[in-house]
Write a protein that holds these residues in place. Sequence first.
Motif, PDB file in Angstrom:
ATOM      1  N   ALA A   1       0.825  -1.218   0.000  1.00 34.83           N
ATOM      2  CA  ALA A   1       0.000   0.000   0.000  1.00 34.83           C
ATOM      3  C   ALA A   1       0.853   1.260   0.000  1.00 34.83           C
ATOM      4  O   ALA A   1       0.767   2.091  -0.911  1.00 34.83           O
ATOM      5  CB  ALA A   1      -0.935  -0.015   1.206  1.00 34.83           C
ATOM      6  N   ILE A   2       1.726   1.430   1.009  1.00 33.31           N
ATOM      7  CA  ILE A   2       2.529   2.662   1.103  1.00 33.31           C
ATOM      8  C   ILE A   2       3.799   2.551   0.260  1.00 33.31           C
ATOM      9  O   ILE A   2       4.193   3.474  -0.435  1.00 33.31           O
ATOM     10  CB  ILE A   2       2.881   2.948   2.593  1.00 33.31           C
ATOM     11  CG1 ILE A   2       1.594   3.156   3.379  1.00 33.31           C
ATOM     12  CG2 ILE A   2       3.804   4.168   2.698  1.00 33.31           C
ATOM     13  CD1 ILE A   2       1.795   3.281   4.875  1.00 33.31           C
ATOM     14  N   GLY A   3       4.388   1.349   0.299  1.00 33.95           N
ATOM     15  CA  GLY A   3       5.687   1.137  -0.362  1.00 33.95           C
ATOM     16  C   GLY A   3       5.647   1.422  -1.852  1.00 33.95           C
ATOM     17  O   GLY A   3       6.647   1.870  -2.432  1.00 33.95           O
ATOM     18  N   SER A   4       4.482   1.187  -2.482  1.00 35.26           N
ATOM     19  CA  SER A   4       4.396   1.406  -3.923  1.00 35.26           C
ATOM     20  C   SER A   4       4.544   2.883  -4.258  1.00 35.26           C
ATOM     21  O   SER A   4       4.834   3.247  -5.396  1.00 35.26           O
ATOM     22  CB  SER A   4       3.055   0.870  -4.444  1.00 35.26           C
ATOM     23  OG  SER A   4       2.003   1.543  -3.781  1.00 35.26           O
ATOM     24  N   ARG A   5       4.351   3.772  -3.279  1.00 36.61           N
ATOM     25  CA  ARG A   5       4.468   5.219  -3.512  1.00 36.61           C
ATOM     26  C   ARG A   5       5.847   5.751  -3.114  1.00 36.61           C
ATOM     27  O   ARG A   5       6.121   6.939  -3.222  1.00 36.61           O
ATOM     28  CB  ARG A   5       3.402   5.971  -2.706  1.00 36.61           C
ATOM     29  CG  ARG A   5       2.002   5.683  -3.202  1.00 36.61           C
ATOM     30  CD  ARG A   5       0.966   6.076  -2.181  1.00 36.61           C
ATOM     31  NE  ARG A   5      -0.361   5.634  -2.602  1.00 36.61           N
ATOM     32  CZ  ARG A   5      -1.196   6.370  -3.344  1.00 36.61           C
ATOM     33  NH1 ARG A   5      -0.851   7.567  -3.739  1.00 36.61           N
ATOM     34  NH2 ARG A   5      -2.361   5.890  -3.686  1.00 36.61           N
ATOM     35  N   ILE A   6       6.678   4.847  -2.543  1.00 31.71           N
ATOM     36  CA  ILE A   6       8.017   5.274  -2.121  1.00 31.71           C
ATOM     37  C   ILE A   6       9.030   4.798  -3.165  1.00 31.71           C
ATOM     38  O   ILE A   6       8.971   3.651  -3.622  1.00 31.71           O
ATOM     39  CB  ILE A   6       8.377   4.697  -0.734  1.00 31.71           C
ATOM     40  CG1 ILE A   6       7.374   5.201   0.326  1.00 31.71           C
ATOM     41  CG2 ILE A   6       9.811   5.050  -0.323  1.00 31.71           C
ATOM     42  CD1 ILE A   6       7.564   4.619   1.700  1.00 31.71           C
TER      43      ILE A   6
ATOM     44  N   SER B   1      14.027  -1.948  -3.963  1.00 27.04           N
ATOM     45  CA  SER B   1      12.609  -1.601  -3.831  1.00 27.04           C
ATOM     46  C   SER B   1      12.244  -1.520  -2.354  1.00 27.04           C
ATOM     47  O   SER B   1      12.825  -2.251  -1.522  1.00 27.04           O
ATOM     48  CB  SER B   1      11.737  -2.646  -4.525  1.00 27.04           C
ATOM     49  OG  SER B   1      11.682  -3.807  -3.726  1.00 27.04           O
ATOM     50  N   TYR B   2      11.297  -0.649  -2.004  1.00 26.90           N
ATOM     51  CA  TYR B   2      10.977  -0.439  -0.581  1.00 26.90           C
ATOM     52  C   TYR B   2      10.501  -1.728   0.076  1.00 26.90           C
ATOM     53  O   TYR B   2      10.851  -2.035   1.208  1.00 26.90           O
ATOM     54  CB  TYR B   2       9.910   0.658  -0.429  1.00 26.90           C
ATOM     55  CG  TYR B   2       9.675   0.999   1.024  1.00 26.90           C
ATOM     56  CD1 TYR B   2      10.655   1.653   1.783  1.00 26.90           C
ATOM     57  CD2 TYR B   2       8.483   0.642   1.655  1.00 26.90           C
ATOM     58  CE1 TYR B   2      10.453   1.939   3.123  1.00 26.90           C
ATOM     59  CE2 TYR B   2       8.264   0.928   2.999  1.00 26.90           C
ATOM     60  CZ  TYR B   2       9.259   1.573   3.722  1.00 26.90           C
ATOM     61  OH  TYR B   2       9.060   1.858   5.047  1.00 26.90           O
ATOM     62  N   GLY B   3       9.711  -2.509  -0.669  1.00 21.38           N
ATOM     63  CA  GLY B   3       9.213  -3.793  -0.135  1.00 21.38           C
ATOM     64  C   GLY B   3      10.350  -4.690   0.298  1.00 21.38           C
ATOM     65  O   GLY B   3      10.319  -5.273   1.377  1.00 21.38           O
ATOM     66  N   ALA B   4      11.375  -4.808  -0.550  1.00 25.25           N
ATOM     67  CA  ALA B   4      12.521  -5.662  -0.215  1.00 25.25           C
ATOM     68  C   ALA B   4      13.370  -5.020   0.879  1.00 25.25           C
ATOM     69  O   ALA B   4      13.905  -5.702   1.768  1.00 25.25           O
ATOM     70  CB  ALA B   4      13.364  -5.916  -1.459  1.00 25.25           C
ATOM     71  N   PHE B   5      13.469  -3.674   0.848  1.00 15.92           N
ATOM     72  CA  PHE B   5      14.308  -2.943   1.804  1.00 15.92           C
ATOM     73  C   PHE B   5      13.888  -3.202   3.258  1.00 15.92           C
ATOM     74  O   PHE B   5      14.732  -3.290   4.149  1.00 15.92           O
ATOM     75  CB  PHE B   5      14.235  -1.433   1.496  1.00 15.92           C
ATOM     76  CG  PHE B   5      15.049  -0.589   2.426  1.00 15.92           C
ATOM     77  CD1 PHE B   5      16.424  -0.410   2.214  1.00 15.92           C
ATOM     78  CD2 PHE B   5      14.466   0.033   3.530  1.00 15.92           C
ATOM     79  CE1 PHE B   5      17.173   0.371   3.086  1.00 15.92           C
ATOM     80  CE2 PHE B   5      15.218   0.808   4.405  1.00 15.92           C
ATOM     81  CZ  PHE B   5      16.570   0.985   4.177  1.00 15.92           C
TER      82      PHE B   5
END
Lengths: 311, 253
Positions: free
Chosen positions: B42-47, B54-58
Amino acid sequence: MIVMQPIISVSNLSKTYASGFSALKNINLDIRRGEIFALLGPNGAGKTTLISVICGIVNPTSGTVLADGHDIVRDYRAARTLIGLVPQELTTDAFETVWATVSFSRGLFGKPANPAHIEKILKDLSLWDKKDNKIITLSGGMKRRVMIAKALSHEPQILFLDEPTAGVDVELRRDMWEVVRLLRETGVTIILTTHYIEEAEQMADRVGVISHGEIILVEEKAELMRKLGRKQLTLQLQQPLEQVPPALSSHGLELSEDGNELIYTYDTQGERTGITALLKDLNDAGIRFRDLQTKQSSLEEIFVNLVSERR
Amino acid sequence: MNFYAIRAIYLFEMARTWRTLLQSIVSPVISTSLYFVVFGAAIGSRISEINGISYGAFIVPGLVMLSLLTQSISNASFGIYFPKFVGTIYELLSAPVSYLEIVIAYVGAAASKSIILGVIILATAALFVPLQVQHPVWMLLFLVLTAVTFSLFGFIIGIWARSFEQLQLVPLLIVTPLTFLGGSFYSIDMLPPFWRTVSLFNPVVYLVSGFRWSFFGVSDVNVGISLGMTLVFLAACLAAVWWIFRTGWRIKV
């Protein structure tokens, strides 16, 4: 004559808590191999503290304790391996099964798994059919048996039972006494504290009395009963008396309130009990009786007298 | 060495985990999955990407650390506090076991549980984001060191605590904020200079940073410093445990 080394030797043991309270004051005590030793004392006398120090739960302030020659502090592994403890409180792992908790105790005390031994203990303590039950589902008496099974799981030579039958019904209590006797027959030394003086009277070979942190007496039970026990002869009269006749005053008789009984107290240790002379004087005074009975002081009465004398 | 005792305590503690599977394993996995849904999707896709990741992996290493820290503390503190609370500690104190053996067994069991959980969370994360581990040995080293260190810390809390409230106090008021502020969800380079400096006093920063480096080869602080700080905290916990048993603090009177 070979003098057998005591299995537990307590020397000059003292325990003072941080609050300044002296729970044990210079205790010296030897426990003989293979005996049942009853430690009696009122609440707060120091019974549990003494057991806790010997078992390693409470640090002593000074003094030493040897368990079969092993110092409980310096050589704690060897000392503790010999000892099993059944504490006063019913503290168990409520969600474990009987089998799991007893097996755990054996491992904790450094022994390899031995299902046959655990099975024997559980059968001896009538717990076998409960082996897969969670402890939380057991009655208080059964939980007490589990505590004993845990303490016996590592085959100790010395067993401490701190108030073993507290809160246990009469039938179960007698069963437990039987278990303790059987254990003694296998050579286990048993030290028990109890409030039930009858328990000590029934089972103990020797009795120790502790009061205000001091051992005030250690004696063979039979000897204690003989030494300190008094006997009373009660004569039930055919005709009530208003007072003890002057001719009988030298015997120190007591008259019951209703005047129907004369009570004569005598020392069992005395060379002469004075009973023959009393009966003769009664006959001479024309006092007839229809029945008589004698009563030995119980250990409880002896204990109450001892403790109250120290106060 | 009383190996039978170590084994008995270890298996006893592990048995508790399997008995409370829902609470021990399933619950942290569900909450971690929720983090991925909220922060990752939800939020990570905008970061935008951080350091090319990628934020998800980070956030994966941070999330694993978050669970590892809280579960290590919770497992170990409960493991030793519960016998104190119900009174069964009498058996431990009267048994022929050394303090070292007690610590090995309790901390070993708590750390084992956390490591198992960490691995499960990693596997769960792999379902949400593509994962790569550049330095698997270092990853394992940080995983084990952190689990052991914080299990020791939890063991200390369990001995210190005199109530269930106190048992929750340190994890709730200190550890969770430190973890959230320790770079689990962001790089400390994203902070203003002042707060970046403040963050360097947070030990969790070093754990997360080192752990993240083992995955992606990039970190907020040098990996050597991360390892050093972890070892310092481990040594501090070992010293505290040694002192507790030497004095019998809150265990023996």
